[in-house]
Write a protein that holds these residues in place. Structure first.
Motif, PDB file in Angstrom:
ATOM      1  N   TYR A  12       0.837  -1.204   0.000  1.00 38.88           N
ATOM      2  CA  TYR A  12       0.000   0.000   0.000  1.00 38.88           C
ATOM      3  C   TYR A  12       0.873   1.255   0.000  1.00 38.88           C
ATOM      4  O   TYR A  12       0.624   2.187  -0.753  1.00 38.88           O
ATOM      5  CB  TYR A  12      -0.925   0.012   1.223  1.00 38.88           C
ATOM      6  N   ARG A  13       1.900   1.263   0.859  1.00 34.14           N
ATOM      7  CA  ARG A  13       2.763   2.441   0.942  1.00 34.14           C
ATOM      8  C   ARG A  13       3.498   2.683  -0.370  1.00 34.14           C
ATOM      9  O   ARG A  13       3.628   3.832  -0.815  1.00 34.14           O
ATOM     10  CB  ARG A  13       3.771   2.291   2.080  1.00 34.14           C
ATOM     11  N   PHE A  14       3.965   1.621  -1.035  1.00 32.23           N
ATOM     12  CA  PHE A  14       4.648   1.761  -2.320  1.00 32.23           C
ATOM     13  C   PHE A  14       3.704   2.319  -3.380  1.00 32.23           C
ATOM     14  O   PHE A  14       4.031   3.275  -4.090  1.00 32.23           O
ATOM     15  CB  PHE A  14       5.209   0.403  -2.767  1.00 32.23           C
ATOM     16  N   ARG A  15       2.503   1.711  -3.482  1.00 34.28           N
ATOM     17  CA  ARG A  15       1.516   2.173  -4.477  1.00 34.28           C
ATOM     18  C   ARG A  15       1.089   3.610  -4.190  1.00 34.28           C
ATOM     19  O   ARG A  15       0.942   4.424  -5.102  1.00 34.28           O
ATOM     20  CB  ARG A  15       0.310   1.238  -4.468  1.00 34.28           C
ATOM     21  N   TRP A  16       0.894   3.920  -2.914  1.00 28.05           N
ATOM     22  CA  TRP A  16       0.482   5.276  -2.528  1.00 28.05           C
ATOM     23  C   TRP A  16       1.541   6.292  -2.927  1.00 28.05           C
ATOM     24  O   TRP A  16       1.222   7.315  -3.513  1.00 28.05           O
ATOM     25  CB  TRP A  16       0.240   5.338  -1.014  1.00 28.05           C
ATOM     26  N   ARG A  17       2.806   6.013  -2.632  1.00 27.65           N
ATOM     27  CA  ARG A  17       3.891   6.942  -2.949  1.00 27.65           C
ATOM     28  C   ARG A  17       4.025   7.114  -4.456  1.00 27.65           C
ATOM     29  O   ARG A  17       4.201   8.233  -4.943  1.00 27.65           O
ATOM     30  CB  ARG A  17       5.203   6.440  -2.350  1.00 27.65           C
ATOM     31  N   LEU A  18       3.931   6.037  -5.201  1.00 29.47           N
ATOM     32  CA  LEU A  18       4.033   6.115  -6.660  1.00 29.47           C
ATOM     33  C   LEU A  18       2.892   6.957  -7.236  1.00 29.47           C
ATOM     34  O   LEU A  18       3.130   7.849  -8.061  1.00 29.47           O
ATOM     35  CB  LEU A  18       4.012   4.711  -7.265  1.00 29.47           C
ATOM     36  N   THR A  19       1.676   6.715  -6.787  1.00 32.09           N
ATOM     37  CA  THR A  19       0.524   7.485  -7.260  1.00 32.09           C
ATOM     38  C   THR A  19       0.676   8.956  -6.895  1.00 32.09           C
ATOM     39  O   THR A  19       0.422   9.841  -7.713  1.00 32.09           O
ATOM     40  CB  THR A  19      -0.788   6.932  -6.670  1.00 32.09           C
ATOM     41  N   PRO A  37      -6.426  16.083  -5.801  1.00 32.42           N
ATOM     42  CA  PRO A  37      -6.360  14.641  -5.571  1.00 32.42           C
ATOM     43  C   PRO A  37      -5.232  14.234  -4.614  1.00 32.42           C
ATOM     44  O   PRO A  37      -5.372  13.277  -3.858  1.00 32.42           O
ATOM     45  CB  PRO A  37      -6.147  14.042  -6.962  1.00 32.42           C
ATOM     46  N   ARG A  38      -4.110  14.948  -4.615  1.00 26.79           N
ATOM     47  CA  ARG A  38      -3.034  14.622  -3.675  1.00 26.79           C
ATOM     48  C   ARG A  38      -3.464  14.890  -2.239  1.00 26.79           C
ATOM     49  O   ARG A  38      -3.188  14.102  -1.340  1.00 26.79           O
ATOM     50  CB  ARG A  38      -1.765  15.410  -3.996  1.00 26.79           C
ATOM     51  N   ARG A  39      -4.149  15.986  -2.014  1.00 28.40           N
ATOM     52  CA  ARG A  39      -4.629  16.300  -0.656  1.00 28.40           C
ATOM     53  C   ARG A  39      -5.672  15.283  -0.212  1.00 28.40           C
ATOM     54  O   ARG A  39      -5.701  14.878   0.948  1.00 28.40           O
ATOM     55  CB  ARG A  39      -5.229  17.701  -0.594  1.00 28.40           C
ATOM     56  N   ARG A  40      -6.530  14.838  -1.150  1.00 26.44           N
ATOM     57  CA  ARG A  40      -7.524  13.812  -0.834  1.00 26.44           C
ATOM     58  C   ARG A  40      -6.824  12.519  -0.430  1.00 26.44           C
ATOM     59  O   ARG A  40      -7.193  11.884   0.566  1.00 26.44           O
ATOM     60  CB  ARG A  40      -8.441  13.558  -2.030  1.00 26.44           C
ATOM     61  N   MET A  41      -5.786  12.134  -1.177  1.00 24.49           N
ATOM     62  CA  MET A  41      -5.020  10.938  -0.835  1.00 24.49           C
ATOM     63  C   MET A  41      -4.404  11.061   0.554  1.00 24.49           C
ATOM     64  O   MET A  41      -4.410  10.103   1.332  1.00 24.49           O
ATOM     65  CB  MET A  41      -3.906  10.709  -1.861  1.00 24.49           C
ATOM     66  N   GLU A  42      -3.867  12.237   0.870  1.00 30.07           N
ATOM     67  CA  GLU A  42      -3.250  12.452   2.173  1.00 30.07           C
ATOM     68  C   GLU A  42      -4.280  12.342   3.295  1.00 30.07           C
ATOM     69  O   GLU A  42      -4.003  11.747   4.343  1.00 30.07           O
ATOM     70  CB  GLU A  42      -2.546  13.804   2.210  1.00 30.07           C
ATOM     71  N   ARG A  43      -5.479  12.887   3.063  1.00 27.47           N
ATOM     72  CA  ARG A  43      -6.542  12.790   4.076  1.00 27.47           C
ATOM     73  C   ARG A  43      -6.973  11.341   4.271  1.00 27.47           C
ATOM     74  O   ARG A  43      -7.166  10.878   5.410  1.00 27.47           O
ATOM     75  CB  ARG A  43      -7.744  13.645   3.672  1.00 27.47           C
ATOM     76  N   GLU A  44      -7.117  10.585   3.159  1.00 26.40           N
ATOM     77  CA  GLU A  44      -7.520   9.188   3.253  1.00 26.40           C
ATOM     78  C   GLU A  44      -6.464   8.359   3.975  1.00 26.40           C
ATOM     79  O   GLU A  44      -6.783   7.493   4.784  1.00 26.40           O
ATOM     80  CB  GLU A  44      -7.785   8.619   1.862  1.00 26.40           C
ATOM     81  N   ARG A  45      -5.193   8.628   3.696  1.00 26.56           N
ATOM     82  CA  ARG A  45      -4.105   7.898   4.365  1.00 26.56           C
ATOM     83  C   ARG A  45      -4.099   8.208   5.855  1.00 26.56           C
ATOM     84  O   ARG A  45      -3.938   7.306   6.681  1.00 26.56           O
ATOM     85  CB  ARG A  45      -2.773   8.257   3.737  1.00 26.56           C
ATOM     86  N   ALA A  46      -4.280   9.478   6.213  1.00 25.98           N
ATOM     87  CA  ALA A  46      -4.319   9.852   7.628  1.00 25.98           C
ATOM     88  C   ALA A  46      -5.484   9.167   8.332  1.00 25.98           C
ATOM     89  O   ALA A  46      -5.346   8.722   9.478  1.00 25.98           O
ATOM     90  CB  ALA A  46      -4.424  11.364   7.762  1.00 25.98           C
ATOM     91  N   ALA A  47      -6.617   9.026   7.650  1.00 23.44           N
ATOM     92  CA  ALA A  47      -7.774   8.339   8.237  1.00 23.44           C
ATOM     93  C   ALA A  47      -7.466   6.857   8.442  1.00 23.44           C
ATOM     94  O   ALA A  47      -7.837   6.278   9.467  1.00 23.44           O
ATOM     95  CB  ALA A  47      -8.992   8.514   7.344  1.00 23.44           C
ATOM     96  N   ARG A  48      -6.777   6.228   7.492  1.00 24.21           N
ATOM     97  CA  ARG A  48      -6.399   4.817   7.634  1.00 24.21           C
ATOM     98  C   ARG A  48      -5.477   4.614   8.834  1.00 24.21           C
ATOM     99  O   ARG A  48      -5.636   3.675   9.607  1.00 24.21           O
ATOM    100  CB  ARG A  48      -5.650   4.328   6.387  1.00 24.21           C
ATOM    101  N   VAL A  49      -4.493   5.501   8.968  1.00 19.24           N
ATOM    102  CA  VAL A  49      -3.557   5.396  10.082  1.00 19.24           C
ATOM    103  C   VAL A  49      -4.290   5.600  11.403  1.00 19.24           C
ATOM    104  O   VAL A  49      -4.057   4.872  12.374  1.00 19.24           O
ATOM    105  CB  VAL A  49      -2.396   6.406   9.916  1.00 19.24           C
ATOM    106  N   ALA A  50      -5.206   6.559  11.461  1.00 18.62           N
ATOM    107  CA  ALA A  50      -5.976   6.810  12.678  1.00 18.62           C
ATOM    108  C   ALA A  50      -6.827   5.593  13.041  1.00 18.62           C
ATOM    109  O   ALA A  50      -6.925   5.217  14.212  1.00 18.62           O
ATOM    110  CB  ALA A  50      -6.846   8.043  12.498  1.00 18.62           C
ATOM    111  N   ARG A  51      -7.444   4.956  12.026  1.00 23.05           N
ATOM    112  CA  ARG A  51      -8.231   3.742  12.270  1.00 23.05           C
ATOM    113  C   ARG A  51      -7.351   2.624  12.815  1.00 23.05           C
ATOM    114  O   ARG A  51      -7.724   1.904  13.746  1.00 23.05           O
ATOM    115  CB  ARG A  51      -8.902   3.273  10.980  1.00 23.05           C
TER     116      ARG A  51
END
Length: 59
Positions: A12-19, A37-51
């Motif tokens: 996930y981290r590899f795909r996320w960084r590449l995207t 879209p980059r800010r949206r990705m950052e918000r979604e990643r932060a939500a995943r980490v918080a979960r």
């Protein structure tokens, strides 16, 4: 593991960084934060980490 990567698989981290990098290079020039879209990705990643943190603390 770093706190910012808690609960995220290596794939996930590899795909996320590449995207994220591709959007940085070839994405839209300037958009407000709620449309970028980059800010949206950052918000979604932060939500995943918080979960993951919340799940880990409960268990």
């Amino acid at each position: 593991m770093s706190d910012k990567n808690a609960g995220l698989s290596l794939a996930y981290r590899f795909r996320w960084r590449l995207t994220w990098l591709l959007l940085h290079v070839a994405g839209p020039a300037t958009l407000p934060d709620h449309l970028d879209p980059r800010r949206r990705m950052e918000r979604e990643r932060a939500a995943r980490v918080a979960r993951a943190r919340a799940t880990h603390q409960v268990a």
